[in-house]
Design an enzyme around this catalytic site. Structure first.
Site, PDB file in Angstrom:
ATOM      1  N   ARG A  33       1.044  -1.142  -0.058  1.00 34.86           N
ATOM      2  CA  ARG A  33      -0.005   0.097   0.020  1.00 34.86           C
ATOM      3  C   ARG A  33       0.988   1.343   0.013  1.00 34.86           C
ATOM      4  NH1 ARG A  33      -3.458  -0.270   4.944  1.00 34.86           N
ATOM      5  NH2 ARG A  33      -4.638  -1.944   3.710  1.00 34.86           N
ATOM      6  N   ARG A  56      -1.513   6.875   9.630  1.00 38.03           N
ATOM      7  CA  ARG A  56      -1.472   6.295   8.159  1.00 38.03           C
ATOM      8  C   ARG A  56      -1.855   7.562   7.176  1.00 38.03           C
ATOM      9  NH1 ARG A  56      -4.122   0.104   8.687  1.00 38.03           N
ATOM     10  NH2 ARG A  56      -2.752  -0.523  10.403  1.00 38.03           N
ATOM     11  N   LYS A  71      -3.313   1.366  14.942  1.00 39.88           N
ATOM     12  CA  LYS A  71      -3.049   2.453  13.765  1.00 39.88           C
ATOM     13  C   LYS A  71      -3.971   4.013  14.244  1.00 39.88           C
ATOM     14  CE  LYS A  71      -7.319  -0.055  11.894  1.00 39.88           C
ATOM     15  NZ  LYS A  71      -7.904  -0.670  10.734  1.00 39.88           N
ATOM     16  N   LYS A 113      -5.893   7.450  12.093  1.00 37.45           N
ATOM     17  CA  LYS A 113      -6.227   7.906  10.761  1.00 37.45           C
ATOM     18  C   LYS A 113      -6.918   9.352  10.950  1.00 37.45           C
ATOM     19  CE  LYS A 113      -7.729   3.408   9.208  1.00 37.45           C
ATOM     20  NZ  LYS A 113      -8.674   2.281   8.883  1.00 37.45           N
ATOM     21  N   CYS A 148     -14.657  -3.672   0.270  1.00 39.86           N
ATOM     22  CA  CYS A 148     -13.296  -4.211   0.671  1.00 39.86           C
ATOM     23  C   CYS A 148     -12.974  -4.985  -0.238  1.00 39.86           C
ATOM     24  CB  CYS A 148     -13.294  -4.386   2.039  1.00 39.86           C
ATOM     25  SG  CYS A 148     -13.747  -6.089   2.764  1.00 39.86           S
ATOM     26  N   CYS A 183      -7.298 -11.142   1.571  1.00 36.42           N
ATOM     27  CA  CYS A 183      -7.281 -10.717   2.883  1.00 36.42           C
ATOM     28  C   CYS A 183      -7.541 -11.979   3.996  1.00 36.42           C
ATOM     29  CB  CYS A 183      -8.103  -9.971   3.235  1.00 36.42           C
ATOM     30  SG  CYS A 183      -8.417  -9.214   5.016  1.00 36.42           S
ATOM     31  N   CYS A 194     -15.479  -8.806   6.800  1.00 35.02           N
ATOM     32  CA  CYS A 194     -15.226  -8.989   8.216  1.00 35.02           C
ATOM     33  C   CYS A 194     -15.588  -8.001   8.997  1.00 35.02           C
ATOM     34  CB  CYS A 194     -13.823  -9.438   8.509  1.00 35.02           C
ATOM     35  SG  CYS A 194     -12.625  -7.962   8.558  1.00 35.02           S
ATOM     36  N   CYS A 215     -13.325  -1.873   6.804  1.00 35.76           N
ATOM     37  CA  CYS A 215     -12.535  -0.886   6.021  1.00 35.76           C
ATOM     38  C   CYS A 215     -13.125  -0.240   5.000  1.00 35.76           C
ATOM     39  CB  CYS A 215     -11.568  -2.042   5.049  1.00 35.76           C
ATOM     40  SG  CYS A 215     -10.197  -2.791   6.225  1.00 35.76           S
TER      41      CYS A 215
END
Length: 572
Positions: A82, A151, A214, A216, A437, A443, A482, A486
């Protein structure tokens, strides 16, 4: 709650990832040794956590997993790389370079993500270093695109729409640069840079164990909430001054989409508006939020390590006070603002400078040439060869061709048409407001299909909408394989998360401009049940809706689900 600092506790008492980070020599680990091992297509297990900070995840092809197991072969390991692309802008030259990388080292596709950046899928271990070097040659990188750091910073699409948008883009770039990790590990490992003794380095913002999870950041420019600013750990809403320029930002903290199935202590959460900052204060605000989360975020349970849970545990007012003490100044009162939607404006729009911008629908962000005659990758390659402006990735997985002179509009349209690319007006309102996603086959967290399935499901939902007479009504539909969220399914008017192959949880009642979470409606249901439920809802919506009433508002008023007023009540 007392001001205990998890970061001050011995790493032996915390989550194993904390020890891993502390002992990694500022993200070096044994990555180079694992790369040199020719026996396996995988890296060492501990290093697969560290490589996230360098921008990639180790995955395997799950379509092949069972067959390879029967043949006593290791999984078909591959990497998902990414890029870090603040604000989502790239040049035509960079586009051509990334297109070449996709064909040379990846699976032949470019994937546009919900955070306005690119992903390459199918990169083999033996090619990952060469791939990162090719990205560097394009003057781009993958530093901090994943991992327990800030990120890719999102910004309202198209900085050329107005001078306000351009200024917001510059601020997004500034905070992205300021919050980059300072370790030299990336340049050493991937770009053969000068080696530095890790003991002589320091991470002034992150420290040796970085963040608990993470982080954002997103910038929105009203009246469009295309970045879903309420879903961000840290959000900035641009406030115009009297001359149409940038006065400053409303500051929001504590958004986040992920949750863990069957654990009610985890939930999606919308961010809280906590104040206003002048534009020159913005970087200081960002650093204060990040460092306060660094020191007080949960380092024992990664399932509750995001900023949203820090606010739930300590309180928003406590957190605001802690960050203001670090900044040395107080935030002002929030300024008025108004959002109208969180989608993209498709087709041609004209900017303040007179140039034109064309937003193209990219279904679920996947750019490839297909056997059915849709040669999207080839079309964009040809456009990149003649386009003199820029390409802008959107938070909804779409693409804007930016800065087109009026005389060149027809040329762009002809190139798209020649490669079988439909204009957005030939797509339904439902499809234009859908996204998914990646999920299977790459994944490792996926429980069900998403990207490969949602287009077919939308086709069937389109039929229900047509029968009910609401075919042109925009309804936001999002799906993930899931519960991690995302594609931001918990903000959708109709959301789905995978539970098992062919089975999904269904959510209803999200706000049309991203201002409200949806609510669990049904669990573990199949396609037949999904369509049966929507058929009845669509008929009622067509017959009973108020003028201009969005679908998400209607299902709450009609009693299908109650309104969610806070993330902690998501499971009530």
């Amino acid at each position: 709650m007392s001001e205990q600092r998890p970061i001050d506790r011995p790493v032996s008492e915390l989550h194993p990832n904390e020890r891993l980070k502390a002992e990694s020599r500022l993200l070096r680990g044994t990555i180079e040794e694992g790369l040199a091992d020719p026996i396996t297509g995988a890296l060492r297990e501990a290093d697969t956590q560290l490589t996230k900070f360098h921008g990639f995840y180790q995955q395997d092809d799950r379509d092949l997993r069972d067959e390879r197991r029967r043949q006593k072969l290791e999984p078909a390991y591959q990497m998902m790389l990414r890029l870090r692309l603040p604000g989502g802008t790239c040049t035509p030259k960079q586009w051509l370079q990334l297109d070449d990388i996709a064909g040379r080292y990846a699976d032949g596709s470019l994937r546009l993500t919900t955070r306005q950046t690119f992903q390459f899928h199918g990169v083999l271990k033996r090619n990952i270093k060469t791939t990162i070097q090719a990205v560097d040659a394009a003057l781009l990188d993958s530093i901090a695109a994943c991992g327990d750091v800030n990120r890719t910073v999102m910004a309202a699409v198209n900085p050329h729409e107005s001078r306000l948008h351009a200024e917001v883009q510059r601020h997004a770039q500034a905070v992205s640069d300021h919050l980059l990790p300072r370790t030299g590990a990336y340049r050493e490992i991937w770009l053969d840079g000068e080696r530095v003794d890790p003991d002589a380095e320091a991470e002034p913002i992150y420290g040796p164990t970085y963040l608990p999870r993470k982080f954002k950041i997103g910038y929105a420019v009203p009246p469009v909430n295309d970045v879903d600013v309420y879903s961000q750990d840290l959000g900035f809403i641009a406030i115009r001054d009297e001359d149409g320029g940038l006065a400053g930002f409303n500051v929001l903290i504590g958004g986040g989409m992920g949750r863990t199935e069957n654990e009610t202590s985890t939930f999606p959460r919308l961010s809280d508006v906590i104040g206003f900052c002048a534009r020159e204060q913005m970087v200081a605000v960002a650093e204060a939020v990040v460092t306060t989360q660094r020191d007080y975020g949960n380092r024992e349970d990664r399932k509750r390590a995001r900023l949203k849970y820090t606010l739930e545990d300590y309180g928003t007012e406590w957190f605001r006070g802690a960050m203001e003490r670090r900044m040395g100044f107080a935030l002002g009162e929030p300024r008025p603002y108004h959002f109208e939607h969180n989608g993209d404006r498709y087709g041609w729009t004209r900017g303040e400078d007179g140039r034109w911008h064309y937003t193209l629908f990219i279904e679920n962000g996947r750019i490839r040439d297909r056997e059915d005659g849709l040669h999207l990758r080839s079309a964009l390659r040809e456009i990149a060869r003649v386009h003199k402006g820029e390409f802008q990735l959107t938070p909804n997985q779409n693409l804007t061709i930016v800065g087109v002179p009026a005389r060149s509009r027809k040329r762009i349209e002809r190139l798209l048409e020649a490669h079988g690319v439909l204009a957005p007006e030939h797509r339904s309102a439902l499809r234009l407001n859908s996204m998914a996603c990646v999920a299977f086959p790459t994944c490792g967290l996926a429980m069900a299909e998403s990207e490969r399935y949602l287009p077919d499901l939308v086709t069937k939902i389109e039929g229900l909408a047509e029968t009910a007479g609401i075919a042109e009504q925009p309804i936001v539909i999002r799906m993930t394989g899931c519960p991690n969220g995302c594609a931001r399914p918990y903000l959708a008017e109709i959301g789905f998360t995978g539970r098992a192959p062919g089975k999904y949880n269904m959510y209803l009642g999200g706000g049309f401009h991203g201002q409200r979470l949806n609510k669990p409606y049904l669990e573990n249901i199949d396609e037949a049940r999904i369509l049966s439920e929507l058929e009845g809802m669509f008929r009622r919506y067509a017959a009973e809706r108020d003028a201009g009433e969005p679908f998400g508002d209607f299902v709450i008023r009609a009693g299908y689900v109650p309104e969610v007023t806070a993330g902690r009540h998501f499971h009530d």
